[in-house]
Motif scaffolding. Structure first.
Motif, mmCIF file in Angstrom:
data_model
loop_
_atom_site.group_PDB
_atom_site.id
_atom_site.type_symbol
_atom_site.label_atom_id
_atom_site.label_comp_id
_atom_site.label_asym_id
_atom_site.label_seq_id
_atom_site.Cartn_x
_atom_site.Cartn_y
_atom_site.Cartn_z
ATOM 1 N N PHE A 313 0.824 -1.201 0.000
ATOM 2 C CA PHE A 313 0.000 0.000 0.000
ATOM 3 C C PHE A 313 0.865 1.261 0.000
ATOM 4 O O PHE A 313 0.533 2.255 -0.655
ATOM 5 C CB PHE A 313 -0.952 0.008 1.193
ATOM 6 C CG PHE A 313 -2.265 -0.677 0.922
ATOM 7 C CD1 PHE A 313 -3.162 -0.151 0.002
ATOM 8 C CD2 PHE A 313 -2.600 -1.844 1.581
ATOM 9 C CE1 PHE A 313 -4.367 -0.772 -0.260
ATOM 10 C CE2 PHE A 313 -3.814 -2.478 1.327
ATOM 11 C CZ PHE A 313 -4.701 -1.938 0.406
ATOM 12 N N ALA A 314 1.984 1.220 0.723
ATOM 13 C CA ALA A 314 2.884 2.371 0.741
ATOM 14 C C ALA A 314 3.472 2.629 -0.647
ATOM 15 O O ALA A 314 3.562 3.776 -1.102
ATOM 16 C CB ALA A 314 3.997 2.154 1.769
ATOM 17 N N ARG A 315 3.860 1.541 -1.356
ATOM 18 C CA ARG A 315 4.401 1.696 -2.707
ATOM 19 C C ARG A 315 3.344 2.250 -3.660
ATOM 20 O O ARG A 315 3.625 3.105 -4.503
ATOM 21 C CB ARG A 315 4.922 0.357 -3.231
ATOM 22 C CG ARG A 315 6.177 -0.146 -2.543
ATOM 23 C CD ARG A 315 6.860 -1.242 -3.363
ATOM 24 N NE ARG A 315 5.977 -2.346 -3.699
ATOM 25 C CZ ARG A 315 5.738 -3.387 -2.891
ATOM 26 N NH1 ARG A 315 6.314 -3.439 -1.695
ATOM 27 N NH2 ARG A 315 4.940 -4.368 -3.272
ATOM 28 N N LEU A 316 2.127 1.748 -3.515
ATOM 29 C CA LEU A 316 1.057 2.216 -4.390
ATOM 30 C C LEU A 316 0.773 3.693 -4.147
ATOM 31 O O LEU A 316 0.619 4.470 -5.095
ATOM 32 C CB LEU A 316 -0.212 1.396 -4.152
ATOM 33 C CG LEU A 316 -1.424 1.818 -4.987
ATOM 34 C CD1 LEU A 316 -1.142 1.684 -6.479
ATOM 35 C CD2 LEU A 316 -2.655 0.994 -4.592
ATOM 36 N N SER A 317 0.715 4.090 -2.889
ATOM 37 C CA SER A 317 0.468 5.498 -2.570
ATOM 38 C C SER A 317 1.540 6.395 -3.177
ATOM 39 O O SER A 317 1.243 7.453 -3.745
ATOM 40 C CB SER A 317 0.420 5.688 -1.049
ATOM 41 O OG SER A 317 0.182 7.041 -0.730
ATOM 42 N N GLN A 318 2.781 5.966 -3.103
ATOM 43 C CA GLN A 318 3.881 6.744 -3.676
ATOM 44 C C GLN A 318 3.746 6.805 -5.203
ATOM 45 O O GLN A 318 3.946 7.862 -5.813
ATOM 46 C CB GLN A 318 5.207 6.109 -3.285
ATOM 47 C CG GLN A 318 6.428 6.928 -3.686
ATOM 48 C CD GLN A 318 7.716 6.308 -3.167
ATOM 49 O OE1 GLN A 318 7.790 5.090 -2.945
ATOM 50 N NE2 GLN A 318 8.729 7.120 -2.952
ATOM 51 N N ALA A 319 3.377 5.695 -5.823
ATOM 52 C CA ALA A 319 3.251 5.651 -7.283
ATOM 53 C C ALA A 319 2.100 6.510 -7.789
ATOM 54 O O ALA A 319 2.093 6.931 -8.949
ATOM 55 C CB ALA A 319 3.058 4.200 -7.737
ATOM 56 N N LEU A 320 1.122 6.784 -6.922
ATOM 57 C CA LEU A 320 -0.051 7.552 -7.341
ATOM 58 C C LEU A 320 0.114 9.054 -7.146
ATOM 59 O O LEU A 320 -0.850 9.812 -7.330
ATOM 60 C CB LEU A 320 -1.296 7.069 -6.577
ATOM 61 C CG LEU A 320 -1.786 5.671 -6.948
ATOM 62 C CD1 LEU A 320 -2.919 5.231 -6.030
ATOM 63 C CD2 LEU A 320 -2.225 5.616 -8.395
ATOM 64 N N ALA A 321 1.317 9.497 -6.821
ATOM 65 C CA ALA A 321 1.551 10.935 -6.655
ATOM 66 C C ALA A 321 1.162 11.732 -7.907
ATOM 67 O O ALA A 321 0.537 12.800 -7.786
ATOM 68 C CB ALA A 321 3.006 11.194 -6.276
ATOM 69 N N PRO A 322 1.487 11.283 -9.140
ATOM 70 C CA PRO A 322 1.065 12.037 -10.331
ATOM 71 C C PRO A 322 -0.457 12.153 -10.452
ATOM 72 O O PRO A 322 -0.972 13.179 -10.891
ATOM 73 C CB PRO A 322 1.647 11.215 -11.491
ATOM 74 C CG PRO A 322 2.785 10.452 -10.900
ATOM 75 C CD PRO A 322 2.355 10.131 -9.503
ATOM 76 N N LEU A 323 -1.170 11.118 -10.057
ATOM 77 C CA LEU A 323 -2.631 11.154 -10.093
ATOM 78 C C LEU A 323 -3.164 12.222 -9.141
ATOM 79 O O LEU A 323 -4.042 13.024 -9.498
ATOM 80 C CB LEU A 323 -3.181 9.778 -9.732
ATOM 81 C CG LEU A 323 -4.700 9.596 -9.727
ATOM 82 C CD1 LEU A 323 -5.057 8.175 -10.121
ATOM 83 C CD2 LEU A 323 -5.279 9.899 -8.352
ATOM 84 N N ARG A 324 -2.616 12.255 -7.919
ATOM 85 C CA ARG A 324 -3.062 13.257 -6.957
ATOM 86 C C ARG A 324 -2.760 14.666 -7.457
ATOM 87 O O ARG A 324 -3.569 15.586 -7.282
ATOM 88 C CB ARG A 324 -2.402 13.002 -5.593
ATOM 89 C CG ARG A 324 -2.874 11.712 -4.921
ATOM 90 C CD ARG A 324 -2.416 11.629 -3.479
ATOM 91 N NE ARG A 324 -0.973 11.519 -3.362
ATOM 92 C CZ ARG A 324 -0.302 10.377 -3.378
ATOM 93 N NH1 ARG A 324 -0.954 9.222 -3.541
ATOM 94 N NH2 ARG A 324 1.015 10.351 -3.244
#
Length: 370
Positions: A313-324
């Motif tokens: 979940f931590a990796r996914l949250s980091q990967a979704l920074a461009p989406l945010r």
């Protein structure tokens, strides 16, 4: 900025990660039945994992979108459509004002989770927006959605460039860590409970080898199972103890109960096992009539699986920074954050990606009456 309920579905209620810190006062934890799908929907919507989502059970609602927003649907595939266009699971979707989100026939799973970017404008009760249906508090007026309800959103999107935003979101390549794809396992992993030694050896063999069917008398508080009887060596009187999500309790008749999200705070039935928390989402997506089996693991394995899930979940949250970043930029001149300290209740958000494989997690425990 709101959603209007045109049809409520079978059982649609707002849930978050639960109401922790109050069990000593007799307040159940509650929260999402499928925590993995709940957290995924929020992350894919550009929210924190703690925002409330709308938990949709089996037969989904019909919702009119009254302001542009970004949403995500995760968990069960209930064949959602937006103005007739298919809504993919695990993707961020832009909805325009006036469009209708509708859920169709069940394709897989039992519970879907709807997140909206910025969250639903719900008022926390004891630190949580989860709906306690028995106590009638939290979520939206303490109950499941009904026809005519108007649920406010915390934030809307600027209406000018929605097509461009939708295309940019679609172009984002988002891959779920293998551990979060969660293909169904033939058997749920479980640890021996603190009272396992009180049962006959045949009971433990049955639990870890025979199939059990989920009874129609199953719901958010607990899943009653039907299968080979689990017998104690002799009758026992036990003191009531705190309960946890995933505990397998055995009442006098010998048919086990797996405690679920709305479990009571204490229970006195013998605890033969605890379902590893990594496999609770799979159980939460099962329906009455489905068969489940168990396989034994030790606490070290359960903790390792849980650590892998947390890291994923931590990796996914980091990967979704461009989406945010994309979603934040879309707020430009849109209406301000509508989070209200007084009004009605508080909640969730949504946006998504391309799926991958699976991983596991830890353990927890569980109720007397379901």
């Amino acid at each position: 900025m709101s959603l209007t309920v045109l049809a409520p579905g079978l059982l649609s209620s707002f849930q978050d990660l639960g109401r922790y810190g109050q069990q000593h006062l007799g307040v159940p934890v509650g929260g999402a039945m499928d925590e993995r799908a709940h957290r995924l929907a929020n992350l894919l919507a550009g929210n924190t994992e703690s925002e409330a989502t709308l938990e949709i059970t089996l037969l989904g609602p019909r919702l009119r979108i009254d302001a542009p927003c970004c949403l995500a649907v995760c968990g069960a595939d209930l064949q959602a459509t937006l103005d007739g266009r298919p809504v993919p699971v695990n993707r961020p979707i832009i909805a325009r004002s006036g469009e209708v989100l509708k859920f169709g026939a069940r394709k897989s799973g039992a519970r879907a989770y709807l997140a909206v970017h910025g969250g639903f404008a719900l008022e926390p009760v004891l630190g949580s927006c989860s709906t306690n249906l028995r106590g009638r508090y939290g979520g939206y007026q303490g109950r499941a959605l009904a026809v005519g309800d108007i649920v406010r959103l915390n934030r809307g999107l600027a209406g000018a460039a929605l097509d461009e935003l939708a295309q940019e979101l679609w172009n984002l390549r988002i891959y779920l860590p293998a551990s979060l794809g969660a293909p169904a396992r033939p058997r749920l992993r479980a640890l021996r409970g603190e009272h396992a030694q009180l049962f006959k050896a045949a009971a433990l063999r049955n639990l870890y080898s025979a199939p059990y069917r989920i009874s129609p008398q199953s719901e958010r508080m607990g899943y009653r199972l039907q299968g080979p009887k689990l017998e104690l060596q002799r009758p026992q009187q036990l003191l009531s103890e705190a309960t946890c999500f995933g505990t397998v309790q055995v009442p006098a008749e010998g048919q086990p109960i797996v405690l679920m999200a709305d479990r009571q705070t204490t229970g006195g039935y013998p605890k033969i096992a605890h379902v590893a928390s990594v496999d609770l989402p799979q159980l939460a997506q099962c329906l009455p009539g489905d068969s489940v089996g168990f396989e034994e693991i030790d606490i070290a394995a359960a903790q390792r699986l849980d650590a892998q899930r947390v890291a994923a979940f931590a990796r996914l949250s980091q990967a979704l920074a461009p989406l945010r970043a994309l979603l934040e930029s879309a707020h430009g001149g849109a209406a301000a954050d509508a989070r209200a300290p007084a009004a009605a209740d508080a909640g969730t958000g949504g946006a998504g990606g391309n799926a991958g494989a699976t991983e596991p997690s830890s353990t927890e425990a569980g109720p007397d009456h379901v």
